[in-house]
Design a protein around this motif. Structure first.
Motif, PDB file in Angstrom:
ATOM      1  N   THR A  42       2.360   4.884   0.628  1.00  0.00           N
ATOM      2  CA  THR A  42       2.334   5.861   1.724  1.00  0.00           C
ATOM      3  C   THR A  42       2.813   7.192   1.171  1.00  0.00           C
ATOM      4  OG1 THR A  42       3.013   4.101   3.233  1.00  0.00           O
ATOM      5  CG2 THR A  42       3.132   6.339   4.072  1.00  0.00           C
ATOM      6  N   ASN A  49       0.694   0.408   6.446  1.00  0.00           N
ATOM      7  CA  ASN A  49       1.437  -0.838   6.656  1.00  0.00           C
ATOM      8  C   ASN A  49       1.962  -0.894   8.092  1.00  0.00           C
ATOM      9  OD1 ASN A  49       1.164  -1.371   3.788  1.00  0.00           O
ATOM     10  ND2 ASN A  49       2.633   0.294   3.541  1.00  0.00           N
ATOM     11  N   ASP A  59       6.221   3.130 -10.465  1.00  0.00           N
ATOM     12  CA  ASP A  59       6.852   3.285 -11.792  1.00  0.00           C
ATOM     13  C   ASP A  59       6.435   2.206 -12.789  1.00  0.00           C
ATOM     14  OD1 ASP A  59       8.245   1.551 -10.072  1.00  0.00           O
ATOM     15  OD2 ASP A  59      10.190   1.901 -11.004  1.00  0.00           O
ATOM     16  N   ASN A  88       6.824  -8.350 -11.089  1.00  0.00           N
ATOM     17  CA  ASN A  88       7.228  -9.719 -10.786  1.00  0.00           C
ATOM     18  C   ASN A  88       6.408 -10.204  -9.578  1.00  0.00           C
ATOM     19  OD1 ASN A  88       8.481 -12.101 -10.209  1.00  0.00           O
ATOM     20  ND2 ASN A  88      10.555 -11.294 -10.316  1.00  0.00           N
ATOM     21  N   GLY A 120       7.461  -2.403  -2.197  1.00  0.00           N
ATOM     22  CA  GLY A 120       6.343  -1.485  -2.084  1.00  0.00           C
ATOM     23  C   GLY A 120       5.454  -1.539  -3.317  1.00  0.00           C
ATOM     24  N   SER A 121       4.717  -0.455  -3.543  1.00  0.00           N
ATOM     25  CA  SER A 121       3.673  -0.467  -4.572  1.00  0.00           C
ATOM     26  C   SER A 121       4.221  -0.176  -5.977  1.00  0.00           C
ATOM     27  CB  SER A 121       2.588   0.554  -4.209  1.00  0.00           C
ATOM     28  OG  SER A 121       3.190   1.829  -4.017  1.00  0.00           O
ATOM     29  N   ALA A 122       5.531   0.076  -6.087  1.00  0.00           N
ATOM     30  CA  ALA A 122       6.222   0.252  -7.377  1.00  0.00           C
ATOM     31  C   ALA A 122       5.414   1.076  -8.374  1.00  0.00           C
ATOM     32  CB  ALA A 122       6.579  -1.125  -7.975  1.00  0.00           C
ATOM     33  N   VAL A 156       0.856  -1.184   0.000  1.00  0.00           N
ATOM     34  CA  VAL A 156       0.000   0.000   0.000  1.00  0.00           C
ATOM     35  C   VAL A 156       0.897   1.241   0.000  1.00  0.00           C
ATOM     36  CG1 VAL A 156      -1.815   1.274   1.214  1.00  0.00           C
ATOM     37  CG2 VAL A 156      -1.819  -1.229   1.253  1.00  0.00           C
TER      38      VAL A 156
HETATM   39  P1  NAD Z   1       9.202  -0.091  -4.190  1.00  0.00           P
HETATM   40  O1  NAD Z   1       9.590  -1.342  -3.472  1.00  0.00           O
HETATM   41  O2  NAD Z   1       7.766   0.092  -4.500  1.00  0.00           O
HETATM   42  O3  NAD Z   1      10.028  -0.019  -5.578  1.00  0.00           O
HETATM   43  C1  NAD Z   1      11.439   0.083  -5.621  1.00  0.00           C
HETATM   44  C2  NAD Z   1      11.941  -0.352  -7.011  1.00  0.00           C
HETATM   45  O4  NAD Z   1      11.795  -1.788  -7.124  1.00  0.00           O
HETATM   46  C3  NAD Z   1      11.124   0.232  -8.167  1.00  0.00           C
HETATM   47  O5  NAD Z   1      11.988   0.474  -9.239  1.00  0.00           O
HETATM   48  C4  NAD Z   1      10.146  -0.866  -8.537  1.00  0.00           C
HETATM   49  O6  NAD Z   1       9.726  -0.855  -9.877  1.00  0.00           O
HETATM   50  C5  NAD Z   1      10.948  -2.129  -8.217  1.00  0.00           C
HETATM   51  N1  NAD Z   1      10.067  -3.224  -7.784  1.00  0.00           N
HETATM   52  C6  NAD Z   1       9.489  -3.369  -6.568  1.00  0.00           C
HETATM   53  N2  NAD Z   1       8.731  -4.456  -6.545  1.00  0.00           N
HETATM   54  C7  NAD Z   1       8.810  -5.024  -7.747  1.00  0.00           C
HETATM   55  C8  NAD Z   1       8.224  -6.179  -8.346  1.00  0.00           C
HETATM   56  N3  NAD Z   1       7.389  -6.998  -7.654  1.00  0.00           N
HETATM   57  N4  NAD Z   1       8.519  -6.452  -9.633  1.00  0.00           N
HETATM   58  C9  NAD Z   1       9.359  -5.673 -10.341  1.00  0.00           C
HETATM   59  N5  NAD Z   1       9.944  -4.572  -9.827  1.00  0.00           N
HETATM   60  C10 NAD Z   1       9.671  -4.242  -8.557  1.00  0.00           C
HETATM   61  O7  NAD Z   1       9.772   1.109  -3.318  1.00  0.00           O
HETATM   62  P2  NAD Z   1       9.450   2.678  -3.399  1.00  0.00           P
HETATM   63  O8  NAD Z   1       9.347   3.100  -4.829  1.00  0.00           O
HETATM   64  O9  NAD Z   1      10.452   3.289  -2.519  1.00  0.00           O
HETATM   65  O10 NAD Z   1       8.021   2.846  -2.706  1.00  0.00           O
HETATM   66  C11 NAD Z   1       6.814   3.017  -3.409  1.00  0.00           C
HETATM   67  C12 NAD Z   1       5.653   3.103  -2.430  1.00  0.00           C
HETATM   68  O11 NAD Z   1       5.483   1.856  -1.749  1.00  0.00           O
HETATM   69  C13 NAD Z   1       5.865   4.161  -1.328  1.00  0.00           C
HETATM   70  O12 NAD Z   1       4.622   4.807  -1.134  1.00  0.00           O
HETATM   71  C14 NAD Z   1       6.216   3.337  -0.105  1.00  0.00           C
HETATM   72  O13 NAD Z   1       5.841   3.966   1.091  1.00  0.00           O
HETATM   73  C15 NAD Z   1       5.397   2.087  -0.346  1.00  0.00           C
HETATM   74  N6  NAD Z   1       5.897   0.887   0.344  1.00  0.00           N
HETATM   75  C16 NAD Z   1       4.959   0.037   0.839  1.00  0.00           C
HETATM   76  C17 NAD Z   1       5.366  -1.130   1.440  1.00  0.00           C
HETATM   77  C18 NAD Z   1       4.311  -2.057   1.978  1.00  0.00           C
HETATM   78  O14 NAD Z   1       3.172  -1.976   1.577  1.00  0.00           O
HETATM   79  N7  NAD Z   1       4.657  -2.945   2.877  1.00  0.00           N
HETATM   80  C19 NAD Z   1       6.728  -1.455   1.532  1.00  0.00           C
HETATM   81  C20 NAD Z   1       7.663  -0.569   0.971  1.00  0.00           C
HETATM   82  C21 NAD Z   1       7.239   0.606   0.380  1.00  0.00           C
END
Ligand code: NAD
Length: 337
Positions: free
Chosen positions: A75, A85, A270, A278, A266-268, A73
């Motif tokens: 944040t 979370n 991008d 993945n 996280g919610s990725a 989710v």
């Molecule tokens: P992120 O983990 O979402 O992404 C970081 C990088 O890893 C990005 O380039 C993304 O494309 C890649 N990535 C992450 N998961 C992937 C997957 N399953 N497959 C392919 N690529 C993947 O971290 P962020 O960008 O710093 O955070 C984005 C949002 O997510 C923020 O709002 C943050 O607060 C939230 N967040 C939530 C949780 C949770 O729900 N437990 C954990 C971490 C971050």
């Protein structure tokens, strides 16, 4: 396989959450284990509407079922509502965040030839995640770092018990007690106290900056890591980077009775909504969930199917060097079951 139907709360989340949650759900269903999935909505959009409180129906569902599979989710950064979370973990007292970090066959990383197999135990309820912040006067902000004996002993016991049960040899406590002598000092004293009860397990302490360097230089020398909340968060992503990235590393938030399985990622935003995510991390969370439900056969089969898919090296998603979609990868895992 026991012929029962398990009630499981499903939180798709937002961003890539709904895509990876749907994939994990399909993979679990394909194992033949009967799950009555009970979806509940939890997302940035819902939180903006609901204000700061976690929606009661989400908590009720998890309390009733005692098991949940959760997507990420979003944040808001530097403002907005508090992390749902973090609130969820605190409200349900999910004190242990358990994150196994392992290589999968064929996944290319800078450490492809290094045997990496560690489990991170992150304290999940306090530290700088207490959310106690204020502006003392204009342009001076303060965040309170809370460390208690209760929570530190509890996570240390959990990590050592896990190590003992799973034949792990070494526990490394990570801290910054040279600077935060009171708070990290208390955490460390609690780790030492619990370590003394387990002379069969090697116990080591590392200052967090040194631990970060050692993780990059000699990741194979780590076995179980035991950390307060913030260091655990940061080191988890670092460790994920050693084995091929956030797309493949799972996790579990464990309480006395309740377990919420969620990936490290996280919610990725991008890549959200494009079928590129993945789903391995959430599938591996599902493997952990199946083991928790004592569906060991199904857990082993799903794990083997994931590994077979990686070993073949086809149908992989972009983050691990492939060009397949979330759905194609999922179809291949299911075909390999
Ligand atoms: P992120 O983990 O979402 O992404 C970081 C990088 O890893 C990005 O380039 C993304 O494309 C890649 N990535 C992450 N998961 C992937 C997957 N399953 N497959 C392919 N690529 C993947 O971290 P962020 O960008 O710093 O955070 C984005 C949002 O997510 C923020 O709002 C943050 O607060 C939230 N967040 C939530 C949780 C949770 O729900 N437990 C954990 C971490 C971050």
């Amino acid at each position: 396989m026991v012929n029962v139907t398990y009630q499981v709360t499903l939180i798709p989340g937002d961003g890539i959450g709904p895509e990876v949650a749907a994939a994990a759900r399909r993979a679990v269903d394909a194992t033949g284990v009967k799950i009555d999935w009970q979806p509940v909505e939890l997302s940035a959009a819902i939180m903006e509407k609901a204000g700061t409180e976690l929606p009661e129906n989400v908590l009720e569902s998890i309390r009733r079922n005692k098991v949940a599979l959760k997507g990420p989710v979003t944040t808001p950064i530097a403002g907005g509502f508090k992390s749902v979370n973090v609130s969820l973990r605190k409200k349900l007292d999910l004190f242990a965040n358990v994150r196994p970090v392992r290589r999968l066959p064929g996944v290319k990383s800078r450490y492809s030839d290094v045997p990496i197999d560690m489990v991170i135990f992150r304290e999940n309820t306090e530290d700088l995640y207490s959310g106690l912040e204020h502006e003392v006067v204009k342009d001076v902000a303060q965040s309170l770092k809370i460390i208690t004996r209760f929570a530190s002993i509890r996570i240390a016991k959990y990590a050592f018990d896990y190590a003992k049960l799973n034949g792990r040899r070494k526990v490394t406590a990570v801290h910054k007690a040279n600077i935060m002598k009171l708070s990290d000092g208390l955490f460390l004293r609690c780790c030492r106290e619990v370590a003394a009860l387990h002379p069969e397990i090697q116990y080591q302490e590392l200052i967090v900056d040194n631990a970060s360097m050692q993780l990059v230089m000699r990741p194979e020398s780590f076995d179980v890591l035991l950390l307060p909340n913030l260091y655990g968060d940061i080191v988890s992503d670092l460790a994920a980077g050693l084995v091929g990235g956030l797309g493949i590393v799972p996790g579990a938030n464990m309480g006395e009775e309740i377990a919420v399985f969620e990936a490290v990622h996280g919610s990725a935003p991008d890549i959200a909504g494009r079928g590129l995510a993945n789903p391995t991390a959430l599938m591996e969370c599902s493997v952990m969930m199946l083991r928790h439900l004592r569906e060991v056969g199904a857990a082993d089969r799903l794990q083997s199917a994931i590994e077979k898919t990686y070993a073949a090296g086809k149908s992989l998603t972009g983050d691990v060097g492939g060009s397949s979609s979330t759905n194609d990868f999922t179809d291949t895992v299911i075909a390999n079951l």
